[in-house]
Design a protein around this motif. Structure first.
Motif, short mmCIF file in Angstrom:
data_model
loop_
_atom_site.label_atom_id
_atom_site.label_comp_id
_atom_site.label_asym_id
_atom_site.label_seq_id
_atom_site.Cartn_x
_atom_site.Cartn_y
_atom_site.Cartn_z
N LEU A 185 17.13 -56.92 1.77
CA LEU A 185 15.57 -56.13 2.33
C LEU A 185 15.79 -54.76 1.83
CD1 LEU A 185 15.47 -57.65 5.88
CD2 LEU A 185 14.31 -58.48 3.80
N GLY A 186 17.03 -53.92 2.02
CA GLY A 186 17.22 -52.65 1.50
C GLY A 186 16.93 -52.47 0.17
N THR A 187 17.38 -53.47 -0.62
CA THR A 187 17.27 -53.24 -2.12
C THR A 187 15.70 -53.35 -2.57
OG1 THR A 187 19.46 -54.14 -2.57
CG2 THR A 187 17.83 -54.19 -4.51
N ALA A 188 15.00 -54.43 -1.96
CA ALA A 188 13.34 -54.39 -1.94
C ALA A 188 12.91 -53.30 -1.68
CB ALA A 188 13.15 -55.87 -1.47
N GLU A 189 13.12 -52.65 -0.65
CA GLU A 189 12.55 -51.45 0.10
C GLU A 189 12.75 -50.34 -1.25
OE1 GLU A 189 9.83 -50.98 2.13
OE2 GLU A 189 10.23 -52.98 2.71
N CYS A 190 13.91 -50.18 -1.55
CA CYS A 190 14.61 -49.05 -2.38
C CYS A 190 13.74 -49.34 -3.68
CB CYS A 190 15.96 -49.34 -2.40
SG CYS A 190 16.81 -47.67 -3.35
N ALA A 191 13.85 -50.61 -4.26
CA ALA A 191 12.96 -50.75 -5.57
C ALA A 191 11.64 -50.38 -5.57
CB ALA A 191 13.33 -52.25 -5.99
N LYS A 192 11.00 -50.79 -4.32
CA LYS A 192 9.55 -50.34 -4.35
C LYS A 192 9.49 -48.83 -4.47
CE LYS A 192 6.07 -51.21 -0.74
NZ LYS A 192 5.46 -51.87 0.19
N TYR A 193 10.07 -48.18 -3.68
CA TYR A 193 10.34 -46.75 -3.59
C TYR A 193 10.48 -46.15 -5.08
CZ TYR A 193 12.29 -42.13 -3.14
OH TYR A 193 12.59 -40.74 -3.30
N LEU A 194 11.56 -46.62 -5.65
CA LEU A 194 11.69 -46.32 -7.16
C LEU A 194 10.60 -46.49 -8.03
CD1 LEU A 194 15.52 -46.76 -7.10
CD2 LEU A 194 14.41 -44.44 -6.92
N ALA A 195 10.00 -47.45 -7.81
CA ALA A 195 8.96 -47.92 -8.65
C ALA A 195 7.86 -47.01 -8.48
CB ALA A 195 8.38 -49.44 -8.37
N LYS A 196 7.29 -46.70 -7.23
CA LYS A 196 6.34 -45.73 -6.92
C LYS A 196 6.59 -44.31 -7.57
CE LYS A 196 4.60 -47.66 -2.79
NZ LYS A 196 4.43 -47.79 -1.39
N LYS A 197 7.95 -43.98 -7.36
CA LYS A 197 8.47 -42.52 -8.11
C LYS A 197 8.56 -42.55 -9.62
CE LYS A 197 12.56 -39.75 -8.10
NZ LYS A 197 11.72 -38.46 -8.08
N PHE A 198 8.45 -43.74 -10.42
CA PHE A 198 8.38 -43.73 -11.52
C PHE A 198 7.49 -44.30 -12.34
CE2 PHE A 198 12.73 -42.92 -10.68
CZ PHE A 198 13.10 -41.72 -11.63
N ASN A 199 6.11 -44.46 -11.49
CA ASN A 199 4.97 -45.07 -11.71
C ASN A 199 5.11 -46.54 -12.61
OD1 ASN A 199 3.62 -42.56 -10.95
ND2 ASN A 199 4.24 -41.76 -12.78
N LEU A 200 5.92 -47.31 -11.76
CA LEU A 200 5.88 -48.69 -12.23
C LEU A 200 5.20 -49.62 -11.07
CD1 LEU A 200 9.72 -48.28 -13.39
CD2 LEU A 200 7.37 -48.44 -14.78
N ASP A 201 5.27 -50.85 -11.39
CA ASP A 201 4.49 -51.76 -10.51
C ASP A 201 5.39 -51.95 -9.28
OD1 ASP A 201 3.71 -54.26 -9.15
OD2 ASP A 201 2.54 -54.89 -11.10
N PHE A 202 4.94 -51.41 -8.21
CA PHE A 202 6.03 -51.42 -7.10
C PHE A 202 6.02 -52.93 -6.18
CE2 PHE A 202 2.09 -49.75 -5.34
CZ PHE A 202 1.54 -50.58 -4.31
N GLU A 203 4.89 -53.57 -6.44
CA GLU A 203 4.98 -54.93 -5.72
C GLU A 203 6.08 -55.90 -6.63
OE1 GLU A 203 1.30 -56.89 -4.95
OE2 GLU A 203 0.34 -54.90 -4.30
N LYS A 204 5.90 -55.80 -7.88
CA LYS A 204 6.80 -56.65 -8.59
C LYS A 204 8.37 -56.10 -8.33
CE LYS A 204 6.11 -56.85 -13.11
NZ LYS A 204 5.40 -56.92 -14.70
N ALA A 205 8.68 -54.64 -8.22
CA ALA A 205 9.82 -54.15 -8.11
C ALA A 205 10.48 -54.82 -6.75
CB ALA A 205 9.61 -52.65 -7.94
N TYR A 206 9.49 -54.69 -5.59
CA TYR A 206 9.88 -55.20 -4.52
C TYR A 206 10.33 -56.71 -4.55
CZ TYR A 206 9.64 -56.44 0.72
OH TYR A 206 9.94 -57.06 1.96
N LEU A 207 9.49 -57.60 -5.36
CA LEU A 207 9.75 -59.02 -5.52
C LEU A 207 11.24 -59.12 -6.07
CD1 LEU A 207 9.09 -61.97 -4.99
CD2 LEU A 207 7.55 -61.64 -7.17
N ALA A 208 11.38 -58.24 -7.30
CA ALA A 208 12.85 -58.31 -7.93
C ALA A 208 13.77 -57.99 -7.04
CB ALA A 208 12.66 -57.39 -9.08
N GLY A 209 13.65 -56.99 -6.06
CA GLY A 209 14.68 -56.49 -5.22
C GLY A 209 14.90 -57.67 -4.19
N LEU A 210 14.07 -58.47 -3.72
CA LEU A 210 14.13 -59.33 -2.79
C LEU A 210 14.86 -60.49 -3.55
CD1 LEU A 210 12.96 -59.63 0.31
CD2 LEU A 210 11.00 -60.73 -0.67
#
Length: 191
Positions: free
Chosen positions: A23-48
């Motif tokens: 769960l932490g990885t998913a949230e962190c991936a989402k945060y980093l995706a937003k920071k680097f202008n990447l798809d945050f929903e896909k990042a959340y799913l990959a982290g999950l």
């Protein structure tokens, strides 16, 4: 994507600490995706899904690898990395994930690879610095580096340095890919 279904499956197949880490990885991936202008929903799913096979036995991981996957011999040197290609396989077969970017980020979140995309880099980093189970001092150090120019590559380089030190300290074998990535990152960061 039905996150409830995924989380239920994860709760049934991961121990509690690994689930909290996921769960932490998913949230962190989402945060980093937003920071680097990447798809945050896909990042959340990959982290999950990045560690969905982490609690499988080594025998089960090896069985899935030998029957279904093309995994390099150097990737098999350390049992701790076997779950990454299997997690990508489970994401595809169990959850019908077809997005190649998500699957690749899951596949390479432990060892990494040469020429990682920014998306793969953020999932890799999220796994190492998520706040639920990772060392806060280390996470804060990486977060600060991410603010710098070329911060993504600098942060990765620090992670590889620490990984190599840890492997040597524990007397474990090092995949040559890890050394190649480290050397490549050194070249990129020193330019």
């Amino acid at each position: 994507m039905d996150y409830t279904q995924i989380k239920t499956w994860l709760k049934e197949n991961l121990n509690e600490k690994r689930y909290i880490h996921t769960l932490g990885t998913a949230e962190c991936a989402k945060y980093l995706a937003k920071k680097f202008n990447l798809d945050f929903e896909k990042a959340y799913l990959a982290g999950l899904l990045h560690d969905c096979a982490k609690c499988f036995s080594n025998e089960k991981l090896l069985d899935i690898i030998h029957k279904n996957l093309d995994v390099e011999e150097c990737e098999m040197l350390n049992y701790k990395t076997l779950h990454a290609p299997v997690s990508a396989y489970i994401a595809e077969k169990e959850f019908n994930i077809t997005d190649k970017e998500i699957l690749s980020a899951i596949r390479w979140h432990t060892l990494g690879k040469l020429e990682m995309t920014d998306f793969e880099k953020i999932v890799f980093l999220a796994d190492k610095i998520e706040p639920n189970t990772r060392d806060k001092e280390y996470s804060d150090k990486i977060q600060a580096i991410l603010q710098e120019e070329n911060g993504l590559n600098k942060a990765l380089l620090i992670c590889y340095k620490e990984t190599i030190k840890s492997l040597v300290k524990r007397d474990l074998k090092i995949c040559i890919l890890t050394v190649d990535i480290y050397n490549k990152l050194q070249d990129i960061v020193q330019k």
